[in-house]
Write a protein that holds these residues in place. Structure first.
Motif, PDB file in Angstrom:
ATOM      1  N   ILE A 291       0.839  -1.201   0.000  1.00  0.00           N
ATOM      2  CA  ILE A 291       0.000   0.000   0.000  1.00  0.00           C
ATOM      3  C   ILE A 291       0.868   1.242   0.000  1.00  0.00           C
ATOM      4  O   ILE A 291       2.075   1.192   0.249  1.00  0.00           O
ATOM      5  CB  ILE A 291      -0.955   0.014   1.215  1.00  0.00           C
ATOM      6  CG1 ILE A 291      -0.147   0.089   2.517  1.00  0.00           C
ATOM      7  CG2 ILE A 291      -1.851  -1.189   1.215  1.00  0.00           C
ATOM      8  CD1 ILE A 291      -1.013   0.323   3.736  1.00  0.00           C
ATOM      9  N   HIS A 292       0.208   2.385  -0.262  1.00  0.00           N
ATOM     10  CA  HIS A 292       0.885   3.675  -0.258  1.00  0.00           C
ATOM     11  C   HIS A 292      -0.078   4.728   0.282  1.00  0.00           C
ATOM     12  O   HIS A 292      -1.282   4.482   0.439  1.00  0.00           O
ATOM     13  CB  HIS A 292       1.359   4.058  -1.663  1.00  0.00           C
ATOM     14  CG  HIS A 292       0.291   3.965  -2.705  1.00  0.00           C
ATOM     15  ND1 HIS A 292      -0.644   4.959  -2.907  1.00  0.00           N
ATOM     16  CD2 HIS A 292       0.005   2.974  -3.590  1.00  0.00           C
ATOM     17  CE1 HIS A 292      -1.465   4.603  -3.878  1.00  0.00           C
ATOM     18  NE2 HIS A 292      -1.101   3.406  -4.317  1.00  0.00           N
ATOM     19  N   LYS A 293       0.445   5.888   0.569  1.00  0.00           N
ATOM     20  CA  LYS A 293      -0.357   6.957   1.155  1.00  0.00           C
ATOM     21  C   LYS A 293      -1.454   7.393   0.198  1.00  0.00           C
ATOM     22  O   LYS A 293      -1.226   7.550  -1.003  1.00  0.00           O
ATOM     23  CB  LYS A 293       0.550   8.148   1.504  1.00  0.00           C
ATOM     24  CG  LYS A 293      -0.163   9.265   2.240  1.00  0.00           C
ATOM     25  CD  LYS A 293       0.810  10.342   2.662  1.00  0.00           C
ATOM     26  CE  LYS A 293       0.118  11.450   3.421  1.00  0.00           C
ATOM     27  NZ  LYS A 293       1.046  12.506   3.871  1.00  0.00           N
ATOM     28  N   GLY A 294      -2.674   7.595   0.745  1.00  0.00           N
ATOM     29  CA  GLY A 294      -3.810   8.018  -0.067  1.00  0.00           C
ATOM     30  C   GLY A 294      -4.600   6.874  -0.654  1.00  0.00           C
ATOM     31  O   GLY A 294      -5.645   7.100  -1.280  1.00  0.00           O
ATOM     32  N   GLN A 295      -4.147   5.644  -0.471  1.00  0.00           N
ATOM     33  CA  GLN A 295      -4.849   4.504  -1.043  1.00  0.00           C
ATOM     34  C   GLN A 295      -6.049   4.133  -0.183  1.00  0.00           C
ATOM     35  O   GLN A 295      -5.977   4.115   1.046  1.00  0.00           O
ATOM     36  CB  GLN A 295      -3.896   3.309  -1.161  1.00  0.00           C
ATOM     37  CG  GLN A 295      -4.540   2.054  -1.726  1.00  0.00           C
ATOM     38  CD  GLN A 295      -3.533   0.930  -1.877  1.00  0.00           C
ATOM     39  OE1 GLN A 295      -2.325   1.169  -1.871  1.00  0.00           O
ATOM     40  NE2 GLN A 295      -4.027  -0.287  -2.003  1.00  0.00           N
ATOM     41  N   ALA A 296      -7.183   3.832  -0.831  1.00  0.00           N
ATOM     42  CA  ALA A 296      -8.374   3.370  -0.128  1.00  0.00           C
ATOM     43  C   ALA A 296      -8.276   1.869   0.080  1.00  0.00           C
ATOM     44  O   ALA A 296      -7.949   1.117  -0.847  1.00  0.00           O
ATOM     45  CB  ALA A 296      -9.636   3.715  -0.919  1.00  0.00           C
ATOM     46  N   ILE A 297      -8.516   1.437   1.290  1.00  0.00           N
ATOM     47  CA  ILE A 297      -8.416   0.020   1.620  1.00  0.00           C
ATOM     48  C   ILE A 297      -9.738  -0.453   2.186  1.00  0.00           C
ATOM     49  O   ILE A 297     -10.533   0.337   2.725  1.00  0.00           O
ATOM     50  CB  ILE A 297      -7.289  -0.248   2.633  1.00  0.00           C
ATOM     51  CG1 ILE A 297      -7.478   0.583   3.909  1.00  0.00           C
ATOM     52  CG2 ILE A 297      -5.936   0.048   2.011  1.00  0.00           C
ATOM     53  CD1 ILE A 297      -6.450   0.309   4.974  1.00  0.00           C
ATOM     54  N   THR A 298      -9.973  -1.747   2.060  1.00  0.00           N
ATOM     55  CA  THR A 298     -11.211  -2.341   2.558  1.00  0.00           C
ATOM     56  C   THR A 298     -10.895  -3.298   3.697  1.00  0.00           C
ATOM     57  O   THR A 298      -9.749  -3.705   3.902  1.00  0.00           O
ATOM     58  CB  THR A 298     -11.939  -3.100   1.434  1.00  0.00           C
ATOM     59  OG1 THR A 298     -11.067  -4.115   0.912  1.00  0.00           O
ATOM     60  CG2 THR A 298     -12.327  -2.146   0.314  1.00  0.00           C
ATOM     61  N   SER A 299     -11.907  -3.648   4.407  1.00  0.00           N
ATOM     62  CA  SER A 299     -11.743  -4.560   5.539  1.00  0.00           C
ATOM     63  C   SER A 299     -11.227  -5.921   5.054  1.00  0.00           C
ATOM     64  O   SER A 299     -11.761  -6.492   4.094  1.00  0.00           O
ATOM     65  CB  SER A 299     -13.084  -4.738   6.263  1.00  0.00           C
ATOM     66  OG  SER A 299     -12.974  -5.686   7.288  1.00  0.00           O
ATOM     67  N   GLY A 300     -10.160  -6.419   5.687  1.00  0.00           N
ATOM     68  CA  GLY A 300      -9.570  -7.697   5.322  1.00  0.00           C
ATOM     69  C   GLY A 300      -8.512  -7.620   4.238  1.00  0.00           C
ATOM     70  O   GLY A 300      -7.901  -8.636   3.906  1.00  0.00           O
ATOM     71  N   GLU A 301      -8.260  -6.430   3.683  1.00  0.00           N
ATOM     72  CA  GLU A 301      -7.264  -6.305   2.616  1.00  0.00           C
ATOM     73  C   GLU A 301      -5.851  -6.451   3.184  1.00  0.00           C
ATOM     74  O   GLU A 301      -5.533  -5.929   4.248  1.00  0.00           O
ATOM     75  CB  GLU A 301      -7.408  -4.951   1.932  1.00  0.00           C
ATOM     76  CG  GLU A 301      -6.455  -4.753   0.767  1.00  0.00           C
ATOM     77  CD  GLU A 301      -6.694  -3.452   0.031  1.00  0.00           C
ATOM     78  OE1 GLU A 301      -5.861  -3.077  -0.814  1.00  0.00           O
ATOM     79  OE2 GLU A 301      -7.710  -2.792   0.334  1.00  0.00           O
ATOM     80  N   ARG A 302      -5.010  -7.166   2.463  1.00  0.00           N
ATOM     81  CA  ARG A 302      -3.631  -7.399   2.894  1.00  0.00           C
ATOM     82  C   ARG A 302      -2.809  -6.127   2.709  1.00  0.00           C
ATOM     83  O   ARG A 302      -2.738  -5.572   1.614  1.00  0.00           O
ATOM     84  CB  ARG A 302      -3.030  -8.555   2.114  1.00  0.00           C
ATOM     85  CG  ARG A 302      -1.588  -8.876   2.468  1.00  0.00           C
ATOM     86  CD  ARG A 302      -1.162 -10.148   1.802  1.00  0.00           C
ATOM     87  NE  ARG A 302       0.226 -10.492   2.116  1.00  0.00           N
ATOM     88  CZ  ARG A 302       0.805 -11.638   1.786  1.00  0.00           C
ATOM     89  NH1 ARG A 302       0.108 -12.563   1.150  1.00  0.00           N
ATOM     90  NH2 ARG A 302       2.053 -11.870   2.099  1.00  0.00           N
ATOM     91  N   LEU A 303      -2.166  -5.689   3.793  1.00  0.00           N
ATOM     92  CA  LEU A 303      -1.347  -4.483   3.745  1.00  0.00           C
ATOM     93  C   LEU A 303       0.136  -4.819   3.559  1.00  0.00           C
ATOM     94  O   LEU A 303       0.823  -4.185   2.770  1.00  0.00           O
ATOM     95  CB  LEU A 303      -1.544  -3.674   5.026  1.00  0.00           C
ATOM     96  CG  LEU A 303      -2.997  -3.325   5.367  1.00  0.00           C
ATOM     97  CD1 LEU A 303      -3.045  -2.517   6.652  1.00  0.00           C
ATOM     98  CD2 LEU A 303      -3.672  -2.582   4.232  1.00  0.00           C
TER      99      LEU A 303
END
Length: 495
Positions: A291-303
């Motif tokens: 991931i990177h700054k400003g990215q939208a993430i969802t519940s359970g998404e691998r970081l």
């Protein structure tokens, strides 16, 4: 008149005597020549026979027959000992020990399932506001990795509803207190007070269900109480590095009120590292940062994923015929040796524990998998000016090696390194130290492998004797040279 010889000159007398001898030899030729001729022929024939025998059988003659005494002892100067590498550690007394006959199997370093890898996922929907970690960096449990602004509508709505219910409960409590005083004075009837109490019970039931909903979202009791106490919604999520052994870090979400130590921060080199960087805690290496700054993430998404390299496995591949021997080694609790090969030679790690042996044989390769525990060692630990810590480990995933698995044990044996013995024909020799001299002693070799030999305890050498544990081949060559024999460049090597 007879001539007077005394008056003749001496030269004339010698001439007369020579003539007389020649005449006599010529007259007796048939008597002395045949025996003399036969003796000469016999002597010459015997000399030719002895010369031919000496040329054809010289290599098989023993030293005493050839007139050269055999040398069995060698005197070494201190300089010669150093040249041969005979330092004190290679000149030690013999001690009886247990010998384990081993088999060698190929192996590879692998991760420890369920321990070596940790996946960090987002518990809620949101937008990444800050990334504190970088790929390859070493972190410890509790270190802050990411900050996320929550956009999970259900959580926001549940917090809002819970905060509203808490506020209504406070109003009802104040109203009930007022009505209780009025009822005691008789100003109003008790019916209104009873209705308010029923309304309070309904609000308490709503608040209880809303607290359970917040717990399902991952909030702890302390965080839920903080919402009601402070009257503020939790909108920022802090994701920290979890602990491999403990779940204390996962008991509650790291939301805005919870302090967390960031991984990367700018500090001077004189500033001590925070307590989180204590060497007593485990180090986790960040891999696969996605991931990177400003990215939208969802519940359970691998970081990202974290790797714990402190404890690894060695997976060995044994042949099907070795199943019985390996099972016996596992039952006896014998330790295993790992042999790593590199540019500087072989490195042997001894005393590793055999964790378990697979219960199935691979259908295609017909090999049996066995797993050995491998404690890792840190070889590099460096922190840069930005506070980012990078470490390197001695053993790495995918590294190839060999395992030596014991399959049989012999007790009270004389065990020496392979370089302590030398072979000459049918004999094996060791070199026993007697002061400055090293005496060659014949021994019986019961067993040998690529590393060691087992010498029979038959009285040729005894426990306590000092034996040269290396350079036996070089000393054998020196003895052959002193004996006057031709030096065989392959002497002492078994092909």
């Amino acid at each position: 008149m007879r001539p007077n010889l005394s008056k003749l000159p001496w030269a004339a007398i010698r001439i007369v005597m020579s003539v007389v001898i020649v005449v006599a030899v010529g007259l007796s030729y048939s008597l002395w020549w045949p025996p003399l001729s036969g003796w000469i022929d016999t002597t010459l024939s015997a000399q030719r026979t002895a010369s031919a025998a000496n040329e054809n059988g010289h290599a098989a003659d023993d030293a005493p027959e050839s007139g050269v005494a055999e040398v069995t002892s060698l005197e070494l100067t201190p300089q010669a000992r150093m040249n041969l590498g005979l330092t004190p550690e290679f000149l030690t007394p013999i001690e009886l020990s247990n010998y384990r006959r081993s088999i060698t199997v190929p192996a590879v370093v692998v991760a420890k399932p369920g321990r070596s890898s940790i996946v960090v996922s987002s518990p809620l929907n949101g937008v990444v506001t800050h990334v504190h970690a970088v790929t390859g960096e070493a972190v410890q449990p509790g270190d802050l990795l990411f900050e996320v602004r929550l956009t999970y509508e259900d959580l926001v709505e549940t917090q809002t509803a819970y905060l509203k219910t808490i506020s209504e409960l406070e109003v009802e409590n104040r109203e009930i207190v007022r009505l209780e005083e009025a009822t005691r004075s008789g100003a109003i009837s008790g019916k209104q007070l009873l209705e308010r109490r029923y309304a309070k019970e309904k609000l308490e039931a709503f608040a209880k269900s809303q607290r359970e909903a917040l717990r399902l979202h991952g909030l702890s009791d302390r965080q839920i109480e903080a919402i009601g106490r402070d009257g503020k919604l939790l909108g920022d999520l802090k994701i920290v590095a979890p602990d491999v052994d403990s779940h204390a870090q996962d008991d509650e979400l790291r939301l805005s009120q919870i302090a967390a130590h960031p991984v990367s921060f700018t500090q001077s080199l004189d500033t001590p590292l925070p307590k989180a960087h204590s060497s007593e805690q485990k180090l986790l290496v960040i891999d696969d940062l996605r991931i990177h700054k400003g990215q939208a993430i969802t519940s359970g998404e691998r970081l990202c994923s974290l790797s714990d390299y402190t404890q690894l496995f060695i997976e060995g591949k044994a042949f099907e015929n070795d199943v019985t021997a390996i099972a016996e080694a596992a039952q006896q609790g014998w330790t295993v040796d790992a042999v790593f090969s590199g540019s500087t030679g072989q490195q042997v790690v001894r005393g590793l524990n055999l964790a378990f042996v697979s219960n199935s044989i691979h259908p295609e390769s017909r090999t049996l998998s066995l797993f050995v525990e491998l404690p890792n060692e840190m070889v590099r630990d460096k922190t840069n000016a930005e506070g980012q810590r990078f470490v390197a480990w001695k053993y790495r995933l995918g590294q190839r090696l060999e395992l030596r698995i014991p399959v049989e044990e012999w007790e009270n044996q004389i065990v020496l390194p392979i370089d302590a013995v030398v072979k000459e024909g049918a004999d094996w020799f060791v070199f026993q130290q007697n002061g400055k001299h090293f005496t060659r002693v014949p021994v019986h070799v019961r067993h040998r492998d690529q590393r060691t030999v087992v010498i029979a305890n038959d009285g040729s050498i005894y426990p306590g004797d000092v034996i040269a544990r290396k350079a036996a081949h070089q000393m054998q060559m020196a003895i052959k040279n002193q004996s006057g024999g031709a030096i065989d460049p392959h002497a002492g090597h078994a092909h």
